[in-house]
Design a protein around this motif. Sequence first.
Motif, PDB file in Angstrom:
ATOM      1  N   ALA A 381      -6.788  41.940   2.729  1.00 46.96           N
ATOM      2  CA  ALA A 381      -5.344  41.859   2.512  1.00 46.96           C
ATOM      3  C   ALA A 381      -4.829  40.459   2.826  1.00 46.96           C
ATOM      4  N   ASN A 382      -5.395  39.845   3.876  1.00 45.41           N
ATOM      5  CA  ASN A 382      -5.005  38.474   4.218  1.00 45.41           C
ATOM      6  C   ASN A 382      -5.394  37.498   3.105  1.00 45.41           C
ATOM      7  N   ARG A 383      -6.591  37.704   2.546  1.00 45.66           N
ATOM      8  CA  ARG A 383      -7.051  36.817   1.487  1.00 45.66           C
ATOM      9  C   ARG A 383      -6.140  36.923   0.255  1.00 45.66           C
ATOM     10  N   ILE A 384      -5.764  38.155  -0.104  1.00 45.80           N
ATOM     11  CA  ILE A 384      -4.875  38.353  -1.260  1.00 45.80           C
ATOM     12  C   ILE A 384      -3.522  37.701  -1.004  1.00 45.80           C
ATOM     13  N   ALA A 385      -3.000  37.872   0.209  1.00 47.94           N
ATOM     14  CA  ALA A 385      -1.702  37.280   0.541  1.00 47.94           C
ATOM     15  C   ALA A 385      -1.756  35.754   0.474  1.00 47.94           C
ATOM     16  N   GLU A 386      -2.847  35.181   0.987  1.00 47.50           N
ATOM     17  CA  GLU A 386      -2.970  33.725   0.987  1.00 47.50           C
ATOM     18  C   GLU A 386      -3.090  33.191  -0.436  1.00 47.50           C
ATOM     19  N   GLU A 387      -3.878  33.869  -1.273  1.00 48.37           N
ATOM     20  CA  GLU A 387      -4.014  33.420  -2.654  1.00 48.37           C
ATOM     21  C   GLU A 387      -2.679  33.505  -3.394  1.00 48.37           C
ATOM     22  N   ALA A 388      -1.929  34.584  -3.145  1.00 49.95           N
ATOM     23  CA  ALA A 388      -0.620  34.729  -3.791  1.00 49.95           C
ATOM     24  C   ALA A 388       0.327  33.629  -3.352  1.00 49.95           C
ATOM     25  N   SER A 389       0.305  33.303  -2.069  1.00 50.22           N
ATOM     26  CA  SER A 389       1.164  32.235  -1.552  1.00 50.22           C
ATOM     27  C   SER A 389       0.820  30.902  -2.192  1.00 50.22           C
ATOM     28  N   LEU A 390      -0.473  30.630  -2.353  1.00 49.36           N
ATOM     29  CA  LEU A 390      -0.894  29.376  -2.976  1.00 49.36           C
ATOM     30  C   LEU A 390      -0.454  29.305  -4.437  1.00 49.36           C
ATOM     31  N   ARG A 391      -0.545  30.409  -5.149  1.00 49.82           N
ATOM     32  CA  ARG A 391      -0.163  30.409  -6.566  1.00 49.82           C
ATOM     33  C   ARG A 391       1.347  30.297  -6.746  1.00 49.82           C
ATOM     34  N   LEU A 392       2.101  30.814  -5.801  1.00 48.26           N
ATOM     35  CA  LEU A 392       3.560  30.681  -5.896  1.00 48.26           C
ATOM     36  C   LEU A 392       3.993  29.225  -5.789  1.00 48.26           C
ATOM     37  N   TRP A 393       3.145  28.376  -5.221  1.00 48.58           N
ATOM     38  CA  TRP A 393       3.466  26.953  -5.137  1.00 48.58           C
ATOM     39  C   TRP A 393       3.719  26.366  -6.525  1.00 48.58           C
ATOM     40  N   HIS A 394       2.968  26.811  -7.518  1.00 51.48           N
ATOM     41  CA  HIS A 394       3.161  26.310  -8.879  1.00 51.48           C
ATOM     42  C   HIS A 394       4.562  26.674  -9.380  1.00 51.48           C
ATOM     43  N   MET A 395       4.973  27.902  -9.101  1.00 54.06           N
ATOM     44  CA  MET A 395       6.307  28.330  -9.531  1.00 54.06           C
ATOM     45  C   MET A 395       7.397  27.513  -8.845  1.00 54.06           C
ATOM     46  N   ARG A 396       7.223  27.256  -7.536  1.00 51.25           N
ATOM     47  CA  ARG A 396       8.212  26.451  -6.808  1.00 51.25           C
ATOM     48  C   ARG A 396       8.277  25.038  -7.386  1.00 51.25           C
ATOM     49  N   LEU A 397       7.163  24.535  -7.815  1.00 50.26           N
ATOM     50  CA  LEU A 397       7.126  23.207  -8.417  1.00 50.26           C
ATOM     51  C   LEU A 397       7.981  23.176  -9.679  1.00 50.26           C
ATOM     52  N   VAL A 398       7.861  24.203 -10.490  1.00 57.90           N
ATOM     53  CA  VAL A 398       8.655  24.280 -11.711  1.00 57.90           C
ATOM     54  C   VAL A 398      10.143  24.355 -11.381  1.00 57.90           C
ATOM     55  N   GLU A 399      10.512  25.124 -10.358  1.00 59.81           N
ATOM     56  CA  GLU A 399      11.918  25.204  -9.969  1.00 59.81           C
ATOM     57  C   GLU A 399      12.484  23.827  -9.653  1.00 59.81           C
ATOM     58  N   ASN A 400      11.706  23.004  -8.988  1.00 57.70           N
ATOM     59  CA  ASN A 400      12.163  21.650  -8.669  1.00 57.70           C
ATOM     60  C   ASN A 400      12.285  20.786  -9.922  1.00 57.70           C
ATOM     61  N   VAL A 401      11.303  20.855 -10.811  1.00 57.03           N
ATOM     62  CA  VAL A 401      11.302  20.004 -11.998  1.00 57.03           C
ATOM     63  C   VAL A 401      12.418  20.410 -12.961  1.00 57.03           C
ATOM     64  N   VAL A 402      12.705  21.709 -13.053  1.00 51.83           N
ATOM     65  CA  VAL A 402      13.773  22.172 -13.927  1.00 51.83           C
ATOM     66  C   VAL A 402      15.095  21.522 -13.537  1.00 51.83           C
ATOM     67  N   ALA A 403      15.311  21.320 -12.255  1.00 50.46           N
ATOM     68  CA  ALA A 403      16.590  20.790 -11.778  1.00 50.46           C
ATOM     69  C   ALA A 403      16.755  19.299 -12.034  1.00 50.46           C
ATOM     70  N   VAL A 404      15.662  18.555 -12.241  1.00 49.60           N
ATOM     71  CA  VAL A 404      15.753  17.112 -12.439  1.00 49.60           C
ATOM     72  C   VAL A 404      16.121  16.832 -13.892  1.00 49.60           C
ATOM     73  N   THR A 405      17.246  16.158 -14.118  1.00 47.97           N
ATOM     74  CA  THR A 405      17.748  15.926 -15.465  1.00 47.97           C
ATOM     75  C   THR A 405      18.122  14.472 -15.634  1.00 47.97           C
ATOM     76  N   GLY A 406      17.271  13.714 -16.295  1.00 43.30           N
ATOM     77  CA  GLY A 406      17.513  12.291 -16.467  1.00 43.30           C
ATOM     78  C   GLY A 406      18.727  11.972 -17.317  1.00 43.30           C
TER      79      GLY A 406
END
Length: 493
Positions: A381-406
């Motif tokens: 269960a810990n391994r699944i939680a850690e992998e999910a947390s790592l993959r959510l990093w990609h989504m958070r990255l997109v949230e940041n990039v979406v907000a940047v508007t040149g």
Amino acid sequence: MAHIDQVQPPLKFIPPEFNPWVLRSMKFLSPYWLERQSAIKEIQVQHPERLVEQFAQFYQGKTRLLIAFRHPSVDDPLVLLQLFSRLLPKFAQQQHVSLPKLIHCHFLYDRGIPLWAGPWIGWLFSQLGGVPIQRGKLDLVALKTARKLLVEGKFPFAAAPEGATNGHSEIVSPIEPGVAQLGFWAMEDIENLKQEDIIILPLGLRYQYVTPPWAAIDQLLTELETNAGMAPLKLESASAVVPEINTNQTLAHLKPHEKLRYARLYRLGQNCVEILEDYYARFYQKTFKPNKASLSEPESPNEPNLKLTLSNSQDENALFRDRLQALLDTVLNVAEEFFSITPKGGVIDRCRRLEQAGWSRIYRDDLGELQTLSPLEKGLANRIAEEASLRLWHMRLVENVVAVTGQYVRQKPTVERFAETSLLMWELMARIKSGDSGQPPRLGVRQVTIKVGEPIPVSAYWTQYKQSRREAKRAVETLTAELQQVFENLITD
């Protein structure tokens, strides 16, 4: 949100338990907090008479009041607390209108906030009468609670139709239908009880610097360039970086050092996208071939126009826009493949579905009491939680990039737009470096302008809403579109 490497108990609903003493304490502390922690010196209100009138009608039992506010910054809740608890009573007194001594609003907030800000925030928001909602699913408990408070609560109810902060005072994110739908649900209850109308009162929030912090912005740009491994840009190289900087209508009038500042920001944007493209191509075997037919235009009126480009040429703008959208799609696909999610909807919808998928693997409601698990089960269960947390990093990255508007800076190169874009880029780099964006730097002392819009009676759309399911959907869409236009108007000069 910090990296998680252990399975967590289910996310429980935090019921609102309003405590007047907590509100009084926050009312006392908020001016100091605003000035010292948020660097906000002054709050100006335009059309305060509208605010006074709607609160008076609410407390007289003539209406139920739903405050719909713009959400450009994490400082908005404190600003609104100051508005309702301190400024509104003064405005009412000036207009000789009687209001209760204790003025407040129940409010809706993202259930994820206590996860990154700390459990104490969950307790505080609960004591202030807040309702937490999980954005990536149909959170029936939260919606039922919000609906009940809107119809029966002792205070008005407040919510942000944009759903999340976007970091821009002069860009409105696509308005979500939740506020409009909540208003119609409340109308159903009120009609059954033969009671008053539901009024939506829009508030526009806009942040500006008291003194332009150009030196702090230049220092921040230097920090960003260092993080990106970029050598300092010289003035004579600015036109080479941005070929049309001397001919563009909005940029040509800038002084040489201002053109250099713009070129630095432009170069940073290009560099970030190139690095991310290389990263996902090398380590996730992704290719980037923008399809202009499918990527150049938003999928729907509620889909944001995603532009990171700081270019001045229309052809170059279109090419870079397509590059960025292809990058965003690819980054989300990396996470979606892990969670076995089929891409559906716009970028924001995809982010929220991913967030919920990650939470379902981290905050487990299918395991019972965690302490009863065997060491082997707990380890998996810990391994699944850690992998999910790592993959959510990609989504958070997109949230940041979406907000940047040149385009935001190019169209109007003010100090506020420079600062907001630079800070969003700082958050993007911070997330890449450490996995968490953290607290961004404060560049200077700010003031806030709150524009109170014209009240919108939900009853104006009620006849259409009651006709059929199809018409009800159209009524929600129409009211949501009106809110979008109202917010657009509230942020103009």
